[in-house]
Design an enzyme around this catalytic site. Structure first.
Site: not given
Ligand code: ADP
Length: 195
Positions: A14, A89, A128, A134, A145
């Site tokens: 995404k 989320r 990745r 990461r 996750r």
């Molecule tokens: P992915 O979709 O690969 O898990 P993201 O880059 O979207 O990765 O998010 C990485 C981390 O950032 C999440 O695991 C969380 O800890 C934090 N995060 C991102 N967006 C949110 C959100 N909307 N609410 C809470 N935590 C968030």
């Protein structure tokens, strides 16, 4: 002018699609994951606060994330449209976002759901991990996750689906094809809601 959300499990691609679509559509991309990682790298107070959640694959508390997004959406550059990536989320965040957007009279117009199966996700993210390094791309954290995604985030999609604004694309297809079906789907939904 488009107000869009892209939503999908970790490893669905995404982020890549958000990047391409926002560029093609000429709208700003707002990725909460990227914002947190930028804060983390710069050791800002918000970054220090978020670090333990990111490392363990947990969600940063809703009020912290919402405050960050509210500030971002108050800037001038979003008036031409925006693509949210990674927010909302949780159902609580969705309600927060509704309230924020209601204040501006600009509801979300389309939600793009990118789907990919669990095993493919784990495979991609472990790959990745070796490339990007990461800290949240270890197998245990990936599975954690994913569980959070299924439990907390999928219900958000169901709510948007009731509003008739969800477009679903197969994230296992090749990158160009995903972008093309995403654009087509977004156009269809927007044409429908515009009438
Ligand atoms: P992915 O979709 O690969 O898990 P993201 O880059 O979207 O990765 O998010 C990485 C981390 O950032 C999440 O695991 C969380 O800890 C934090 N995060 C991102 N967006 C949110 C959100 N909307 N609410 C809470 N935590 C968030």
């Amino acid at each position: 002018m488009s107000r869009l959300l892209i939503i999908g499990p970790p490893g669905s691609g995404k982020g890549t699609q958000a990047h391409r679509l926002s560029e093609q559509l000429g709208i700003v991309e707002i990725s909460t994951g990227d914002m947190f990682r930028t804060h983390l790298a710069a050791h800002t107070p918000l970054g220090i606060q978020a670090e333990k959640y990111l490392d363990s694959g947990d969600l940063v508390p809703d009020h912290v994330t919402t405050a960050m997004v509210r500030e971002r959406l108050s800037r001038q550059d979003v008036t031409k449209g925006f693509l949210l990536d990674g927010y909302p989320r949780t159902v609580a965040q969705m309600n927060d976002l509704d309230a924020i957007l209601k204040g501006t009279g600009n509801a979300l117009e389309a939600v793009l759901e990118v789907t990919v199966g669990d095993e493919e996700i784990v495979r991609r993210l472990l790959l990745r991990a070796g490339i990007e390094g990461r800290t949240d791309d270890t197998e245990d954290v990936i599975r954690h996750r994913l569980r959070i995604y299924r439990e907390e985030t999928e219900p958000v999609i169901a709510h948007y689906a009731e509003r008739g604004i969800v477009v679903r694309v197969d994230g296992a297809a090749d990158i160009d094809r995903v972008t093309a079906s995403a654009r087509k789907g977004i156009e269809t939904v927007m044409a429908r809601t515009a009438t």
